[in-house]
Every structure is written in C-alpha cells, then in structure tokens.
Motif scaffolding. Structure first.
Motif, PDB file in Angstrom:
ATOM      1  N   SER A 129      23.159 136.650  58.100  1.00 38.30           N
ATOM      2  CA  SER A 129      22.142 135.660  57.995  1.00 38.30           C
ATOM      3  C   SER A 129      22.159 134.681  56.670  1.00 38.30           C
ATOM      4  O   SER A 129      22.410 135.235  55.485  1.00 38.30           O
ATOM      5  CB  SER A 129      20.706 136.587  57.966  1.00 38.30           C
ATOM      6  OG  SER A 129      19.588 135.714  57.648  1.00 38.30           O
ATOM      7  N   THR A 130      22.114 133.381  56.968  1.00 38.03           N
ATOM      8  CA  THR A 130      22.330 132.809  55.866  1.00 38.03           C
ATOM      9  C   THR A 130      20.968 132.269  55.043  1.00 38.03           C
ATOM     10  O   THR A 130      21.164 131.274  54.129  1.00 38.03           O
ATOM     11  CB  THR A 130      22.875 131.334  56.360  1.00 38.03           C
ATOM     12  OG1 THR A 130      22.409 130.799  57.425  1.00 38.03           O
ATOM     13  CG2 THR A 130      24.441 131.668  56.857  1.00 38.03           C
ATOM     14  N   TYR A 212      29.673 132.692  44.181  1.00 42.66           N
ATOM     15  CA  TYR A 212      28.949 133.598  45.056  1.00 42.66           C
ATOM     16  C   TYR A 212      27.929 134.028  43.849  1.00 42.66           C
ATOM     17  O   TYR A 212      28.110 134.207  42.721  1.00 42.66           O
ATOM     18  CB  TYR A 212      29.909 134.782  45.350  1.00 42.66           C
ATOM     19  CG  TYR A 212      30.550 134.424  46.691  1.00 42.66           C
ATOM     20  CD1 TYR A 212      30.788 133.254  47.062  1.00 42.66           C
ATOM     21  CD2 TYR A 212      30.829 135.595  47.454  1.00 42.66           C
ATOM     22  CE1 TYR A 212      31.464 132.949  48.529  1.00 42.66           C
ATOM     23  CE2 TYR A 212      31.660 135.316  48.631  1.00 42.66           C
ATOM     24  CZ  TYR A 212      31.941 134.043  49.071  1.00 42.66           C
ATOM     25  OH  TYR A 212      32.648 133.815  50.285  1.00 42.66           O
ATOM     26  N   SER A 213      26.541 134.152  44.494  1.00 42.73           N
ATOM     27  CA  SER A 213      25.444 134.658  43.698  1.00 42.73           C
ATOM     28  C   SER A 213      24.771 135.912  44.183  1.00 42.73           C
ATOM     29  O   SER A 213      24.868 136.191  45.402  1.00 42.73           O
ATOM     30  CB  SER A 213      24.360 133.246  43.562  1.00 42.73           C
ATOM     31  OG  SER A 213      24.123 133.163  44.825  1.00 42.73           O
ATOM     32  N   ARG A 214      24.250 136.614  43.195  1.00 45.60           N
ATOM     33  CA  ARG A 214      23.389 137.524  43.768  1.00 45.60           C
ATOM     34  C   ARG A 214      22.139 138.000  42.985  1.00 45.60           C
ATOM     35  O   ARG A 214      21.864 137.514  41.984  1.00 45.60           O
ATOM     36  CB  ARG A 214      24.136 139.049  43.151  1.00 45.60           C
ATOM     37  CG  ARG A 214      25.443 139.235  43.973  1.00 45.60           C
ATOM     38  CD  ARG A 214      25.262 139.689  45.633  1.00 45.60           C
ATOM     39  NE  ARG A 214      26.653 139.772  46.035  1.00 45.60           N
ATOM     40  CZ  ARG A 214      27.496 138.719  47.095  1.00 45.60           C
ATOM     41  NH1 ARG A 214      26.718 137.489  46.988  1.00 45.60           N
ATOM     42  NH2 ARG A 214      28.318 138.779  47.667  1.00 45.60           N
ATOM     43  N   VAL A 285      28.924 138.982  51.260  1.00 46.10           N
ATOM     44  CA  VAL A 285      28.336 137.874  51.398  1.00 46.10           C
ATOM     45  C   VAL A 285      28.307 136.988  50.517  1.00 46.10           C
ATOM     46  O   VAL A 285      28.061 137.137  49.446  1.00 46.10           O
ATOM     47  CB  VAL A 285      26.868 138.342  51.709  1.00 46.10           C
ATOM     48  CG1 VAL A 285      25.562 137.340  51.943  1.00 46.10           C
ATOM     49  CG2 VAL A 285      26.652 139.449  52.908  1.00 46.10           C
ATOM     50  N   PRO A 286      28.046 135.382  50.835  1.00 41.81           N
ATOM     51  CA  PRO A 286      28.240 134.486  49.830  1.00 41.81           C
ATOM     52  C   PRO A 286      27.039 134.295  48.818  1.00 41.81           C
ATOM     53  O   PRO A 286      27.291 134.239  47.648  1.00 41.81           O
ATOM     54  CB  PRO A 286      28.283 133.286  50.422  1.00 41.81           C
ATOM     55  CG  PRO A 286      28.815 133.531  51.881  1.00 41.81           C
ATOM     56  CD  PRO A 286      28.397 134.747  52.162  1.00 41.81           C
ATOM     57  N   HIS A 287      25.775 134.510  49.327  1.00 43.59           N
ATOM     58  CA  HIS A 287      24.683 134.351  48.362  1.00 43.59           C
ATOM     59  C   HIS A 287      23.486 135.408  48.648  1.00 43.59           C
ATOM     60  O   HIS A 287      23.586 135.721  49.979  1.00 43.59           O
ATOM     61  CB  HIS A 287      24.182 132.955  48.510  1.00 43.59           C
ATOM     62  CG  HIS A 287      25.041 131.955  48.217  1.00 43.59           C
ATOM     63  ND1 HIS A 287      25.432 131.897  46.777  1.00 43.59           N
ATOM     64  CD2 HIS A 287      25.719 131.030  48.850  1.00 43.59           C
ATOM     65  CE1 HIS A 287      26.196 130.878  46.588  1.00 43.59           C
ATOM     66  NE2 HIS A 287      26.506 130.316  48.001  1.00 43.59           N
TER      67      HIS A 287
END
Length: 322
Positions: A129-130, A212-214, A285-287
């Motif tokens: 899911s984006t 990439y962010s978390r 997952v990218p973000h």
C-alpha cells in the motif's frame, strides 16, 4: 490486588521493558521466553523481585503455553521471530513461531479464560500500500513472509473473538527503538546497529540512498500503548487493531545526523564519520508513516517521546551499557 500478567518474549527488547514497567508498578508478572533471540540479562532488574517469575519455554509447545497462562488475567504477547530479511531466508521457522506459536497462545488463553490478550502486530501488514499515512482499515498485499505471519495473527485473533469470545487487541508497531534493543547479529534493527557502529567509530551503512523513511517509535510510547490497551474498557477497543507510532516520519539520512549529534555529547569526533551506502534490501517498504488517530480516540494513546528525545534517552543507555 493488582492483576497477573503474562508477557511472552519477556527477555526480548520490548518484552523486557514491559516486564520492568509492570513489575515496578506492583503487578504479578510471569515472563515466558525460549531465549533464542532474547537475553536473560535483559531481566536483571526484575529477576530477584518476588512479583516476577520466569518460564524458559517455547510458544511452539502448546503445553508450555497452557502452563504459562495459569491464573493469568492478561497476556501481552510479544514473542515472535522478527526481521523481514530473516523471514525471506527462513520462512518456515518464521511461520512456525509467528503463526503456530501465536495460535497456541490463543488456544491457551481461550481455555484458561484470560480476560484479554494484547498482541504485537506489525506495520509490515500494510505491505505494498502506497497511501500515507497508514490507516488501520486500508492495507495492501504483504511483501515478505514475516508480513504474512503478522497479518495472519490479526485474522486468527478476529476469529477467536467472534467464535470463542476471546478478547484481543492488536498493536501494529512502527519501527520501535530504545534501551535493551540488541545492536548485534545479522538482523539487528537500524537504530541500535547505527549507534553501535558510530560508537565504534565506524560508518553506518544505509541500504539505498537514504531517502527511505520510517515512523520511528520510542519504546516508552509502546509501553503506554500496551498498558492502555490492556486496561481499556472502551467497547471499540476489543477485537481491533491500532497503529502504535509517533505519527511522524524521518528518512535514514536525517536519522544518522540525529544519532551523530546525540552521540557527539560523549565524543565529538563522531560528527565527522561518513555514511556508507549499499543496495536496497528485498522486501523493504519505501516509506512508512502511521495515522495514530484511532489509538488516540479509542485507547487515549498520546505518545510522549518524539524521535530526537527518544534517541537521546536510548543513547544514554547504550553509552553506559555497551
């Protein structure tokens, strides 16, 4: 008289912090762990407390689970085999622990009449899911065996509530960090891994270009969420899942700068250590960014520690203990 709590995965990072918290507040706490990834030293602060007892056992064994829930009011289920990369290399063991072990705990809780089982779910459930921020009722397809196992947990918990009346609450953790998180091993989480490398005057290695962010979440916020989920009498809290995060996202490049700044209180040379970059990891997952509106409204969850404050607290612990 305070309730009796079983904490599975008690010698692990989050489990041991939960043990410290609830024992300190006078609860009767039973810890269960097979010590495959946890460390008994994480329980040093509670081992000699008369309110704490420890069972060295495995959730993959149903009889061990039955023994652990004897006379227990609440279960805080943290035991799992974490790490997306580990699950990609060895999906069978991840499934045995995270699915079969989880099912054993559900059965044991049901048969023992446990009041409520609060379990560690995962932000990995959001999969491909984006959409941002992540909202509980909008998930994608899982991107790893680990993510599948954590989603199956939610499905099983739902069935056990609807079929057997077992009260469950799932907490989807987002990138939890803090004291007692192991910086060693092939599957160490990014923050303790980076802290240790910087303390050793080595470059932290970022997978990808650092964009990439978390939604990094300090462990004390997670403790608050477990307590509020356990004690909540809100009807919408039962048989539901909640995002547990801070509600803000930080990319890995900025994360390293925050770590270096905090560590420079102890060693200014750390500010000059460069970053290394490597290939992206499969299944990442990218973000990731959580909406925590549901947890705020229903659980009265209000995280007190932002990333910078949590990093300062964590580094105080690592500097004294590594």
């Amino acid at each position: 008289m305070k309730s009796k709590i079983l904490i599975t995965g008690a010698a692990g990072f989050i489990g041991s912090n939960l043990c410290d918290y609830f024992v300190d507040r006078g609860y009767d706490v039973v810890g269960l762990d097979n010590l495959s990834t946890g460390h008994i030293a994480n329980l040093n602060d509670v081992t000699d407390n008369s309110n704490f007892s420890f069972i060295h056992g495995d959730i993959r064994d149903l009889e061990t689970c039955r023994k652990a829930v004897t006379d227990v009011d609440y279960v805080l289920h943290q035991a799992a085999l974490g790490s997306v990369p580990r699950s990609i290399i060895d999906p069978i063991t991840s499934n045995e622990v995270n699915v079969n072990g989880f099912l054993n705990m559900l059965v044991a809780c049901k048969d023992a009449g446990v009041k409520k089982m609060v379990y560690a779910a995962s932000s990995s459930t959001y999969g491909d899911s984006t959409s941002l921020p992540k909202v509980e009722d909008a998930i994608g397809k899982p991107l790893s065996p680990y993510a599948i196992t954590k989603y199956v947990n939610e499905l099983y918990a739902d069935v056990f509530y609807k079929t057997y009346g077992l009260n469950t609450v799932g907490l989807r953790y987002f990138n939890v960090f803090g004291r007692k998180q192991d910086p060693n091993g092939a599957y160490a989480a990014v923050i303790p891994l980076f802290i240790k490398r910087l303390m050793d005057n080595q470059s932290p290695r970022i997978n990808g270009d650092g964009t990439y962010s978390r939604d990094f979440t300090y462990v004390d916020n997670v403790i608050q969420a477990n307590e509020k989920a356990m004690l909540s009498v809100h009807p919408e809290a039962i048989n539901s899942v909640f995002n547990i995060a801070y509600g803000d996202r930080t990319d890995l490049n900025h994360l390293v700068e925050l770590l270096k700044k905090s560590l420079s209180r102890f060693n200014k040379e750390i500010l000059e250590i460069p970053i290394e970059y490597g290939p992206l990891r499969v299944g990442d997952v990218p973000h990731s960014l959580a909406s925590i509106d549901k947890a705020k409204k229903i659980l009265d969850y209000h995280p007190r520690f932002d990333l910078a404050t949590g990093i300062d607290e964590a580094i105080e612990w690592y500097w004294s203990n590594l």
